[in-house]
Design an enzyme around this catalytic site. Structure first.
Site, PDB file in Angstrom:
ATOM      1  N   ASP A  25       0.825  -1.214  -0.083  1.00  0.00           N
ATOM      2  CA  ASP A  25       0.024   0.246   0.033  1.00  0.00           C
ATOM      3  C   ASP A  25       0.927   1.232   0.022  1.00  0.00           C
ATOM      4  O   ASP A  25       0.952   2.014   0.930  1.00  0.00           O
ATOM      5  CB  ASP A  25      -0.933   0.173   1.248  1.00  0.00           C
ATOM      6  CG  ASP A  25      -2.199   0.913   0.902  1.00  0.00           C
ATOM      7  OD1 ASP A  25      -2.388   1.639  -0.044  1.00  0.00           O
ATOM      8  OD2 ASP A  25      -2.944   0.902   1.931  1.00  0.00           O
ATOM      9  N   ASP A  34       1.050   0.560   7.572  1.00  0.00           N
ATOM     10  CA  ASP A  34       0.208  -0.276   6.691  1.00  0.00           C
ATOM     11  C   ASP A  34       0.900  -1.163   5.731  1.00  0.00           C
ATOM     12  O   ASP A  34       0.852  -1.101   4.522  1.00  0.00           O
ATOM     13  CB  ASP A  34      -0.700   0.663   6.030  1.00  0.00           C
ATOM     14  CG  ASP A  34      -1.863   1.354   7.106  1.00  0.00           C
ATOM     15  OD1 ASP A  34      -2.075   0.820   8.030  1.00  0.00           O
ATOM     16  OD2 ASP A  34      -2.476   2.208   6.489  1.00  0.00           O
ATOM     17  N   GLU A  77      -0.151  -4.625   5.417  1.00  0.00           N
ATOM     18  CA  GLU A  77      -1.027  -5.746   5.123  1.00  0.00           C
ATOM     19  C   GLU A  77      -0.782  -6.076   3.877  1.00  0.00           C
ATOM     20  O   GLU A  77      -1.372  -7.504   3.505  1.00  0.00           O
ATOM     21  CB  GLU A  77      -2.463  -5.362   5.801  1.00  0.00           C
ATOM     22  CG  GLU A  77      -3.102  -4.311   5.078  1.00  0.00           C
ATOM     23  CD  GLU A  77      -4.421  -3.961   5.730  1.00  0.00           C
ATOM     24  OE1 GLU A  77      -4.630  -4.588   6.802  1.00  0.00           O
ATOM     25  OE2 GLU A  77      -5.039  -2.921   4.878  1.00  0.00           O
TER      26      GLU A  77
END
Length: 364
Positions: free
Chosen positions: A234, A252, A254
């Protein structure tokens, strides 16, 4: 743009989360108290974040952030939330690179304490380019900055990608390859997105536009995919906390994966264009000279010696991936009664005009 309601992000009760967190922390630091619990106003729709302070003389840090896997009752954006995977990525990035990532403290795999797995990390202080309203829109700190300040932030942000890709050892990223899939890292990455799209549309209308974008990818597949590296996933400035105009913490992870460098670069370039195009459509100039594709590609090549290739393909791929996420979020709004299902599912994709132009090779 100014009146659209924010979609529902959780069905959890913050007060109950706070109580249960206090109980759990006592098992790690006996006698510790949790204070100043807050849910950020920018809490996302994938995993959830809690900010809190630890009151204990031997606390490793006092100011903490907790990332909690998404509430399954909230019609989740992604099918799986592997908190252990994110925790491992962040530890490895801190170990092998000089990219600033928050210090991770504890991982909890058990769902009993808070209802889902989570991890705790040190809280980073600074400011983040906003998503709502987007930083390209008037009235926020980045839009109000000088051209020189934004140029400094842009250069530093591209440097984050360059250093991550150059410094992280590929062997340590191979665990991120999708399981049970053959082919090159890029092929596996795209096939994982096909599987995600199939999950999003299971029991829901399919998107002819998204499917045409997959067809366009196949027709323009790179002859030379280039080397695979650790991808942040991301990769956008809205996931960086800045101290002034320098990155203080990269957040972030993930969506981290193992793929060519251009997958991250395409995401960085396209996600800015998404906000820029949206802002222009509402009658504002936005930031037309910020994060331009040619400038990002040139800076990255200067820093790494790797000249980005097949970027029409990779920006299309980024727009396609974002479209699948947008479709899932729209179906979530329909699920919660926040929106009606239109006759044409493609209109649920906020950037459907951009994606169609890319598919038809008339965007850039």
């Amino acid at each position: 743009m100014t009146t659209a309601p924010r979609p529902r992000t959780t069905t959890r009760d913050p007060g109950e989360l706070a109580r249960r967190l206090t109980v759990w922390l006592g098992t790690r630091l006996p006698g510790a108290r949790v204070t100043d619990i807050a849910v950020p106003t920018s809490n996302g729709m994938s995993s959830e974040t809690l900010l809190f302070t630890i009151d204990h003389p031997h606390a490793p840090v006092r100011a903490c952030a907790l990332r909690l896997a998404a509430d399954p009752a909230a019609y989740t954006v992604f099918p799986v939330y592997d908190m252990a995977r994110q925790y491992r990525v962040m530890r490895l990035v801190a170990e092998h690179t000089d990219v600033p990532v928050p210090r991770v403290l504890w991982l909890e795999r058990d769902t009993a304490p808070l209802g889902a797995p989570f991890f705790v990390m040190a809280r980073a202080e600074g400011r983040v380019p906003p998503d709502v309203m987007p930083y390209t829109y008037e009235g926020n700190w980045l839009h109000a900055a000088t051209d020189a300040e934004r140029a400094r932030l842009e250069a530093a942000s591209v440097s984050v990608l360059a250093r991550l890709h150059d410094q992280f050892p590929l062997a340590e990223a191979e665990f991120l390859m999708p399981a049970g899939r053959g082919g090159s890292p890029l092929r596996r990455h795209v096939e994982a997105q096909r599987a995600y799209y199939a999950w999003v549309t299971d029991g829901r209308p399919r998107s002819p536009l998204i499917e045409s974008a997959f067809d366009r990818l196949e027709a323009t597949w790179p002859a030379d995919e280039g080397p695979a590296v650790l991808n942040w996933g991301d990769a956008r400035i809205g996931n960086i906390i800045y101290d002034g105009f320098e990155p203080a913490a990269v957040l972030d992870w993930e969506m981290a994966g193992c793929a060519p460098r251009e997958v991250d670069l395409g995401w960085t370039i396209y996600l800015h264009r998404f906000f820029q195009d949206l802002t222009v459509s509402f009658g504002q100039p936005g930031l037309p000279d910020f994060l331009r594709r040619d400038a990002v590609e040139r800076r990255y090549a200067e820093l790494t010696g790797h000249r980005p290739r097949d970027m029409d393909f990779h920006t299309l791929y980024a727009a396609l991936r974002h479209a699948i996420v947008m479709l899932r979020i729209a179906y979530r709004q329909v699920h919660f009664g926040e929106a009606d299902m239109p006759g044409d599912p493609d209109t649920l994709i906020l950037h459907h005009g951009t994606l169609r132009a890319m598919v038809q090779d008339r965007y850039w």
